[in-house]
Design an enzyme around this catalytic site. Structure first.
Site, PDB file in Angstrom:
ATOM      1  N   GLY A 354       6.018  -2.625   4.826  1.00 23.45           N
ATOM      2  CA  GLY A 354       4.445  -2.352   4.471  1.00 23.45           C
ATOM      3  C   GLY A 354       4.666  -1.298   3.208  1.00 23.45           C
ATOM      4  N   PRO A 355       3.210  -1.006   2.693  1.00 22.78           N
ATOM      5  CA  PRO A 355       2.919  -0.097   1.580  1.00 22.78           C
ATOM      6  C   PRO A 355       3.380   1.177   2.328  1.00 22.78           C
ATOM      7  CG  PRO A 355       1.121  -1.629   1.810  1.00 22.78           C
ATOM      8  CD  PRO A 355       1.965  -1.910   3.051  1.00 22.78           C
ATOM      9  N   PRO A 356       3.558   2.237   1.229  1.00 22.61           N
ATOM     10  CA  PRO A 356       3.802   3.609   1.835  1.00 22.61           C
ATOM     11  C   PRO A 356       2.591   4.128   2.395  1.00 22.61           C
ATOM     12  CG  PRO A 356       4.509   3.406  -0.532  1.00 22.61           C
ATOM     13  CD  PRO A 356       3.548   2.262  -0.346  1.00 22.61           C
ATOM     14  N   GLY A 357       2.691   5.079   3.562  1.00 21.49           N
ATOM     15  CA  GLY A 357       1.794   5.630   4.235  1.00 21.49           C
ATOM     16  C   GLY A 357       0.864   4.921   5.218  1.00 21.49           C
ATOM     17  N   VAL A 358       1.648   3.691   5.803  1.00 19.88           N
ATOM     18  CA  VAL A 358       0.522   2.939   6.766  1.00 19.88           C
ATOM     19  C   VAL A 358       1.344   3.162   7.983  1.00 19.88           C
ATOM     20  CG1 VAL A 358       0.067   1.065   5.082  1.00 19.88           C
ATOM     21  CG2 VAL A 358       2.132   1.103   6.386  1.00 19.88           C
ATOM     22  N   GLY A 359       2.429   3.940   8.135  1.00 21.01           N
ATOM     23  CA  GLY A 359       2.802   4.530   9.409  1.00 21.01           C
ATOM     24  C   GLY A 359       4.131   3.712  10.287  1.00 21.01           C
ATOM     25  N   LYS A 360       4.878   3.337   9.245  1.00 14.73           N
ATOM     26  CA  LYS A 360       6.209   2.537   9.792  1.00 14.73           C
ATOM     27  C   LYS A 360       7.091   3.424  10.522  1.00 14.73           C
ATOM     28  CE  LYS A 360       6.945   1.562   5.354  1.00 14.73           C
ATOM     29  NZ  LYS A 360       6.239   1.917   4.864  1.00 14.73           N
ATOM     30  N   THR A 361       7.333   4.425   9.771  1.00 16.53           N
ATOM     31  CA  THR A 361       8.259   5.535  10.728  1.00 16.53           C
ATOM     32  C   THR A 361       7.704   6.018  12.012  1.00 16.53           C
ATOM     33  OG1 THR A 361       9.082   6.101   8.465  1.00 16.53           O
ATOM     34  CG2 THR A 361       9.550   7.500  10.414  1.00 16.53           C
ATOM     35  N   SER A 677      -1.099 -14.853 -10.299  1.00 23.24           N
ATOM     36  CA  SER A 677      -2.166 -15.041  -9.458  1.00 23.24           C
ATOM     37  C   SER A 677      -3.474 -15.292 -10.334  1.00 23.24           C
ATOM     38  CB  SER A 677      -2.544 -14.075  -8.426  1.00 23.24           C
ATOM     39  OG  SER A 677      -2.639 -12.508  -9.002  1.00 23.24           O
ATOM     40  N   LYS A 720      -6.441  -8.559  -1.394  1.00 20.95           N
ATOM     41  CA  LYS A 720      -7.241  -8.841  -2.484  1.00 20.95           C
ATOM     42  C   LYS A 720      -8.754  -8.925  -2.011  1.00 20.95           C
ATOM     43  CE  LYS A 720      -3.411 -10.962  -5.319  1.00 20.95           C
ATOM     44  NZ  LYS A 720      -3.279 -12.322  -5.870  1.00 20.95           N
TER      45      LYS A 720
END
Length: 801
Positions: A354-361, A677, A720
């Site tokens: 996922g994108p940075p900062g979404v809470g993966k870690t 796209s 989008k």
């Protein structure tokens, strides 16, 4: 008296100085020196000896030579070999180099002879300087013990200050730069004074050398003495039957016996302990073995935490720590449910993308907490060496185990949860490919006996749970990707960000800045304004920083004024965060010709990508601007070719590609744009500009186009559509193949937008272009094919939405 000048052949001396009234022998090898000697012998004249400033110069020029040298006579020549001559010279007097006027085949220069000035040999100062020199020479001779007796006697019998300084400099082993200082000094008494200074320095250096040498000799002797005594103790212990094992070796054996090791590993480690017992004290091999045994004993052999495989407990922890992300939580709970039914299942490998900062870690850490597993994190970003994963051979200097073994040792358990961050940012170079080294680590069929290069013993990784995090899958090699189960973490909607800020971020920042809920109140409207006007991101990192900034400003007000409570609203948020940094995306205020709202996916989420097309009379030139990548440029060409093939059906001039210049522009030119796209958006904008028909302002579209007019599927539909809703769009045109992805869209977005799936570009034109209020059938057919009339009517009625 007029100074005497002479033209003499020159020999450039390397690292050697010749003094007047002294005999010196040296070897000649360079052709220019040999030729200069032959010239002097042929003409029976003297030769000028001068020292080079740098030893390495082969063909010296005037700037490479010192100014003062010595005029000498040749007294003896001996041929040592075919190329080397050994000569003996008798120095006559000092001379100054005036001009070096010849460099080939030998050096020849104009030199000025220097007469030795007379010195009063019976003055008190001269006598004091002579005595000081005798004392320094005596001290140096006693300290260095390198001065022959005849030389020492000759020094003590000389009372000419100038000659004495030259004689000492000639006899002592000094640097050629110091000897040149003596040669450059023309006055006898200052020359002797300079010689005294050099002697004092040499005495101090020699004394320091001898002190260091004595300390080294003493230390080496102590080590040898300790070694001999230890060996004698071992022999005596063996003789009286007490054995030769010391406490250190007994401690190693005790640790190995208590550790829960397999028979193979225990035998290997005991063999290394026996090898250590045979090593002499202080040997390098003994140090390597000690470090190896210490590392092996630090591993948590046989230690495992009792896993808590409870779905209900895990659900409570995940819901408490994270808002939203329902599909991600559901997948993790399914995994825990499997562990609850089958505790002996092998460790799983999950990859959160996922994108940075979404809470993966943070999700990975919550999973460890929910399952009662110890956790260790290691970042793989920038790792380029295979040895970082597998470790180094222990025979190398500075060898250490790999990051996987180090993390297990750090966790203190053989069944931890290892979080491997930034797995998509590993590199590779000549030292190996770390991604390939991870294949064995992450393969459940192989990692039950993983062998680190440093440990060289099998380590069971099948009980370890791995969770990887990555921003994209594009840079992860396919074989490595095949071993992981992918869980995509999407961007947060604005509503989710509001909830996350209220539940998690704001309380955390209040506590970090020493505030309470009563001293700082932040309205929901202020949080929404911060999200819309000050952050543009997929995650919540920037939002957290902005809330931290609000807390700091509030803390300043509370600490420096009589204010007891700070309230932040949408109206006063500029006082805390300054002017808005992110402009709110908005659709045009009215329907425009040649302007279409495209949709784009970026690292910070989805956003509107306007497409502007201008048509001018010309010769068929096509201008593309807006910092476009190769894929976007190909989309522009494909859209133009599609329109040319349908020119007659669409009611546009068949030769528009020859009579019109078309300019396709994407605003915000500083931002790179690429990706398949924007095809239908470009085609619609060009058709609108050619026909003069405006485009609905509240319609946005995404999809790639083929030459036959078919609309192809795209990615990033969730992001989008969120960008479209933020910009005020009401209708989104998307490829028919993406209709299955509508279930992934946030319910709030799905409720507020109307979606129009299309298969061909004709349906796009029918939905996007504005029809004249009083349009005749003929005018209608001028830009809309008859076969699409039914499709147009159906789309307008909302039957295909």
């Amino acid at each position: 008296m007029e100074p005497v000048t002479k033209n003499l052949p020159v020999i450039a001396m390397r690292g050697l100085n010749v003094f007047p009234r002294m005999n010196t022998s040296f070897d000649l090898e360079r052709p220019i020196s040999v030729h200069a000697l032959e010239r002097a012998m042929e003409n029976g004249e003297e030769i000028f000896l001068v020292t080079q400033r740098e030893i390495g110069v082969e063909q010296p020029e005037e700037k490479d030579l010192y100014e003062i040298g010595t005029v000498a006579r040749v007294t003896q020549i001996l041929r040592v070999s075919d190329r080397v001559l050994r000569v003996m010279m008798a120095g006559a007097c000092r001379a100054r180099l005036k001009r070096l006027w010849q460099r080939e085949p030998f050096l020849q220069a104009q030199v000025e002879l220097i007469d030795e000035p007379a010195t009063s040999r019976h003055s008190k100062r001269t006598e004091a300087m002579l005595r000081q020199t005798y004392a320094s020479v005596t001290e140096y001779a006693e300290l260095a013990q390198k001065l022959p007796d005849d030389v020492y006697a000759a020094i003590l019998s000389t009372n000419d200050p100038g000659y004495l300084a030259d004689f000492i400099a000639q006899q002592l082993n000094l640097r050629y730069q110091d000897k040149q200082d003596i040669l450059d000094e023309l006055r006898p008494l200052p020359r002797l004074q300079r010689m005294n200074e050099i002697l004092r320095r040499e005495i101090e250096v020699t004394a320091m050398e001898q002190d260091i040498e004595s300390k080294v000799r003493s230390r080496v002797g102590k080590i040898q003495k300790d070694f001999v005594l230890r060996e004698q103790i071992k022999v005596l212990q063996n003789e009286i039957g007490e054995g030769g094992e010391d406490e250190e070796l007994d401690e190693y054996r005790e640790k190995i016996s208590k550790a829960h090791l397999s028979e193979e590993v225990e035998r290997k480690l005991l063999k290394d302990v026996d090898k250590l017992a045979k090593q002499p004290f202080g040997s390098a091999e003994a140090s390597v073995l000690r470090n190896y045994l210490d590392t092996c004993m630090e591993m948590p052999w046989g230690e495992e935490t009792k896993e808590r495989a409870s779905v209900d407990a895990a659900r409570k922890i995940l819901d408490r720590d994270h808002y939203g992300l329902q599909k991600v939580k559901e997948r993790i709970l399914e995994f825990i449910a499997v562990r609850q039914l089958n505790p002996e299942a092998k460790g799983q490998i999950l990859c959160l993308v996922g994108p940075p900062g979404v809470g993966k870690t943070s999700i990975a850490l919550s999973v460890a907490k929910a399952m009662n597993r110890k956790v260790a994190r290691l970042s793989l970003g920038g790792v380029r060496d295979e040895a970082d994963i597998r470790g180094h051979r222990k025979t190398y200097i500075g060898a250490m185990p790999g990051r996987i073994i180090e993390a297990i040792s750090r966790s203190g358990s053989m069944n931890p949860l290892l979080v491997l961050d930034e797995v998509d940012k590993m590199g590779s170079d000549g030292r190996g490919d770390p991604a390939s080294a991870l294949l064995e680590v992450l393969d459940s069929e192989q990692n039950y006996a993983f062998r680190d290069h440093y440990l060289e013993i099998p380590v069971d990784l099948s009980r370890v749970m791995f969770i990887m995090t990555a921003n994209t899958l594009d840079t992860i090699p396919r074989p490595l990707l095949d071993r992981m189960e992918i869980i995509e973490i999407p961007s947060y909607t604005d509503e989710e960000k509001v909830q996350i800020a209220q539940r998690h971020l704001l309380p955390k920042e209040r506590q970090a800045n020493g505030l309470t809920a009563s001293s700082l109140r932040v309205d929901e409207s202020a949080i929404r304004a911060a999200i819309a006007l000050y952050t543009r991101e997929s995650g919540v990192r920037s939002l957290e920083r902005q809330l931290g900034k609000i807390c700091r400003k509030a803390a300043m007000q509370l600490a420096t004024s009589d204010v007891k409570r700070v309230a932040v609203t949408e109206k006063n948020i500029k006082d805390f965060l300054g002017a808005p940094r992110a402009a709110q995306e908005k659709i045009p205020e009215k329907d425009l010709v040649g302007v279409v709202n495209g949709l784009a996916w970026t690292e910070v989420g989805g956003e509107i990508l306007p497409v502007e097309v201008g048509v001018m009379d010309g010769s068929g030139k096509v201008e593309l601007t807006g910092n476009l990548g190769d894929v976007m440029q190909e989309s522009c060409r494909a859209a133009l070719s599609c329109l040319r093939q349908r020119a007659q059906e669409l009611g546009i001039a068949p030769d528009f590609n020859k009579t019109k210049d078309i300019h396709i522009h994407f605003p915000e030119g500083a931002i790179p744009k690429d990706g398949p796209s924007a095809g239908i958006a470009i085609a619609t904008a060009v058709l609108s500009a050619l026909t003069g028909q405006a485009v609905h302002r509240d319609v946005a579209m995404t999809g790639e186009i083929t030459l036959r007019g078919r609309v192809l599927a795209i990615g990033g539909l969730r992001e989008k559509t969120m960008g479209a809703l933020r910009a005020g769009v009401h209708t989104v045109i998307l490829p028919k193949e993406n209709e299955k992805d509508l279930d992934e869209i946030d319910p709030l977005v799905r409720e507020k937008l109307r979606f129009v799936p299309v298969e061909t570009v004709d349906a796009v034109f029918a939905e996007a272009l504005v029809l004249p209020e009083k349009c005749t059938a003929a005018a209608h057919e001028s830009y809309l094919p008859p076969v699409q009339e039914s499709a147009h009517s159906a789309l307008r009625a909302g039957e295909m939405s």
